[in-house]
Design a protein around this motif. Structure first.
Motif, PDB file in Angstrom:
ATOM      1  N   ALA A  43       0.824  -1.210   0.000  1.00 43.28           N
ATOM      2  CA  ALA A  43       0.000   0.000   0.000  1.00 43.28           C
ATOM      3  C   ALA A  43       0.861   1.266   0.000  1.00 43.28           C
ATOM      4  N   GLY A  44       0.555   2.174  -0.910  1.00 40.91           N
ATOM      5  CA  GLY A  44       1.229   3.461  -0.981  1.00 40.91           C
ATOM      6  C   GLY A  44       2.586   3.443  -1.642  1.00 40.91           C
ATOM      7  N   LYS A  45       3.035   2.304  -2.139  1.00 44.40           N
ATOM      8  CA  LYS A  45       4.382   2.190  -2.714  1.00 44.40           C
ATOM      9  C   LYS A  45       4.405   2.304  -4.244  1.00 44.40           C
ATOM     10  N   ASN A  46       3.239   2.456  -4.829  1.00 45.90           N
ATOM     11  CA  ASN A  46       3.129   2.591  -6.285  1.00 45.90           C
ATOM     12  C   ASN A  46       3.684   1.359  -7.009  1.00 45.90           C
ATOM     13  N   GLU A  47       3.459   0.181  -6.420  1.00 51.20           N
ATOM     14  CA  GLU A  47       3.966  -1.063  -6.994  1.00 51.20           C
ATOM     15  C   GLU A  47       2.853  -1.979  -7.492  1.00 51.20           C
ATOM     16  N   ALA A  48       1.603  -1.657  -7.185  1.00 52.37           N
ATOM     17  CA  ALA A  48       0.492  -2.550  -7.519  1.00 52.37           C
ATOM     18  C   ALA A  48       0.099  -2.421  -8.985  1.00 52.37           C
ATOM     19  N   SER A  49      -0.120  -3.560  -9.621  1.00 49.56           N
ATOM     20  CA  SER A  49      -0.555  -3.566 -11.015  1.00 49.56           C
ATOM     21  C   SER A  49      -2.080  -3.444 -11.094  1.00 49.56           C
ATOM     22  N   PRO A  50      -2.585  -2.624 -12.006  1.00 50.78           N
ATOM     23  CA  PRO A  50      -4.033  -2.493 -12.175  1.00 50.78           C
ATOM     24  C   PRO A  50      -4.626  -3.512 -13.136  1.00 50.78           C
ATOM     25  N   ASP A  51      -3.802  -4.430 -13.651  1.00 52.07           N
ATOM     26  CA  ASP A  51      -4.263  -5.339 -14.704  1.00 52.07           C
ATOM     27  C   ASP A  51      -5.497  -6.129 -14.302  1.00 52.07           C
ATOM     28  N   SER A  52      -5.460  -6.727 -13.112  1.00 55.13           N
ATOM     29  CA  SER A  52      -6.576  -7.557 -12.676  1.00 55.13           C
ATOM     30  C   SER A  52      -7.837  -6.723 -12.490  1.00 55.13           C
ATOM     31  N   PHE A  53      -7.686  -5.528 -11.929  1.00 51.92           N
ATOM     32  CA  PHE A  53      -8.869  -4.684 -11.708  1.00 51.92           C
ATOM     33  C   PHE A  53      -9.453  -4.218 -13.034  1.00 51.92           C
ATOM     34  N   ARG A  54      -8.579  -3.813 -13.957  1.00 51.27           N
ATOM     35  CA  ARG A  54      -9.057  -3.376 -15.267  1.00 51.27           C
ATOM     36  C   ARG A  54      -9.790  -4.508 -15.972  1.00 51.27           C
ATOM     37  N   LYS A  55      -9.247  -5.717 -15.885  1.00 56.26           N
ATOM     38  CA  LYS A  55      -9.902  -6.856 -16.524  1.00 56.26           C
ATOM     39  C   LYS A  55     -11.214  -7.219 -15.820  1.00 56.26           C
ATOM     40  N   ALA A  56     -11.307  -6.946 -14.525  1.00 55.59           N
ATOM     41  CA  ALA A  56     -12.574  -7.162 -13.820  1.00 55.59           C
ATOM     42  C   ALA A  56     -13.659  -6.261 -14.397  1.00 55.59           C
ATOM     43  N   ILE A  57     -13.281  -5.039 -14.754  1.00 51.99           N
ATOM     44  CA  ILE A  57     -14.231  -4.128 -15.397  1.00 51.99           C
ATOM     45  C   ILE A  57     -14.605  -4.658 -16.780  1.00 51.99           C
ATOM     46  N   TYR A  58     -13.613  -5.068 -17.558  1.00 47.93           N
ATOM     47  CA  TYR A  58     -13.878  -5.591 -18.907  1.00 47.93           C
ATOM     48  C   TYR A  58     -14.779  -6.818 -18.857  1.00 47.93           C
ATOM     49  N   PHE A  59     -14.463  -7.764 -17.958  1.00 50.31           N
ATOM     50  CA  PHE A  59     -15.264  -8.984 -17.869  1.00 50.31           C
ATOM     51  C   PHE A  59     -16.703  -8.665 -17.461  1.00 50.31           C
ATOM     52  N   ALA A  60     -16.885  -7.741 -16.525  1.00 55.29           N
ATOM     53  CA  ALA A  60     -18.237  -7.374 -16.098  1.00 55.29           C
ATOM     54  C   ALA A  60     -19.049  -6.850 -17.277  1.00 55.29           C
TER      55      ALA A  60
END
Length: 350
Positions: A307-324
């Motif tokens: 958290a707060g380290k700017n290391e997290a990838s948004p790939d899974s979250f973005r794909k969650a939006i696409y799949f929905a």
């Protein structure tokens, strides 16, 4: 709905986790805004804190009071928590759990009221969300209760792999208690219906795994396969569902057999999710099949250590939006197809 685009409701998850990071990063992608209208249920104040911490420039939320006010060209946010809330990055806290639940409850009600089309949930901490008012193990159980759909299926999906589980958030010591012909058959039916309606697969093939090592070795290592799993598969097959197995779990995901099936039904949580996450890296999505509404989430958790380290990838979250959005469109296509079917006739009547 005011807009032709799909309206995606997004809950902010745990405010001390990577949830805001992956949400903001996903929404900076113009492809997402071109596809759908996004409405975050959270806190403009908390969102601004995370944006500054991550040094993300040229991004801001459009603050609204309800989804009808959403700007289809901008990421929108509805405040649903106390304005005085604070952020302590990487810390599990009761107040963070409360804010997670507040966002979820508001978004779920708007979903029920058709103010949003689909729901994408940010990761929460299953411990700090517990209270006298909220005693569900997680999103799945809450939504089952909210939409009166007990026994929904946790369905992990990506572009080439789909894995569901018979038992979700159940202690491993109690898994065998939940392995019954009825519970397995119910999940096979939900998976089959979802593959047809939500993924557009006309005649899906489902692989069912065994519970015991080597799928029990004909009863030598446990009898759950003979007693519960095989009869459930046989019943499903009689219902014209192409379910096969049980397959030994240890070698299935690394074998050529995997490519022969449209989905895999694992018996318990880690049996299915460990290989899925190992094979899907950062692109997996958690979809709750069997609900009358659509809910997805990233396949990862809160990751407090990042958290707060700017290391997290948004790939899974973005794909969650696409799949929905894809599932929303597939369901509408399926409803249209089945509502305009030609009348069937008995050949003897002609």
């Amino acid at each position: 709905m005011k807009h032709n685009k799909i309206v995606v409701g997004i809950t902010h998850g745990d405010i001390n986790s990577i949830s805001y990071e992956v949400i903001i990063k996903a929404l900076t992608d113009n492809r997402v805004l071109d596809l759908c209208t996004t409405v975050v249920y959270g806190s403009p104040k908390v969102a601004a804190y995370h944006r500054k911490t991550l040094n993300i420039d040229n991004f801001s939320f459009n603050i609204i009071k309800n989804p009808d006010e959403a700007n289809p060209k901008k990421p929108n946010i509805i405040n649903c928590v106390d304005e005085e809330i604070r952020v302590e990055l990487g810390k599990s806290a009761d107040y963070a759990g409360v804010s997670s639940v507040q966002a979820l409850e508001m978004a779920a009600q708007d979903l029920a009221d058709n103010k949003i089309d689909v729901l994408v949930t940010g990761p929460v901490n299953k411990y700090n969300i517990q209270s006298d008012k909220f005693n569900f193990a997680g999103h799945t159980e809450f939504l089952e209760n909210k939409f009166n759909s007990p026994g929904a299926l946790m369905f992990m999906v990506n572009e080439y792999l789909r894995v569901g589980v018979v038992t979700g958030h159940v202690p491993i010591s109690k898994v065998s208690e939940y392995i019954t012909q009825d519970s397995i058959l119910r999940k096979i039916r939900i998976m089959n219906a979802s593959l047809i309606q939500d993924f557009g697969i006309r005649k899906p093939r489902i692989a069912v795994l065994g519970l015991n090592p080597h799928a029990g070795d004909n009863g030598i290592i446990g009898d759950e396969e003979q007693r519960e799993i095989i009869p459930a598969i046989e019943t499903a097959f009689k219902e014209n569902i192409l379910a096969f197995g049980p397959f030994p779990a240890d070698g299935f995901f690394g074998s050529h057999q995997l490519r022969k099936f449209d989905a895999v039904l694992a018996i318990y949580h880690d049996q299915g999710l460990v290989p899925f996450k190992a094979l899907s890296t950062e692109g997996g999505v958690n979809f709750t099949a069997g609900l009358p509404v659509i809910r997805t989430s990233p396949a990862h958790g809160t990751a407090f250590d990042m958290a707060g380290k700017n290391e997290a990838s948004p790939d899974s979250f973005r794909k969650a939006i696409y799949f929905a959005c894809d599932i929303f469109n597939n369901r509408n296509k399926y409803k249209s197809l089945v509502s305009n079917q030609l009348k069937s006739y008995d050949i003897s009547d002609l």
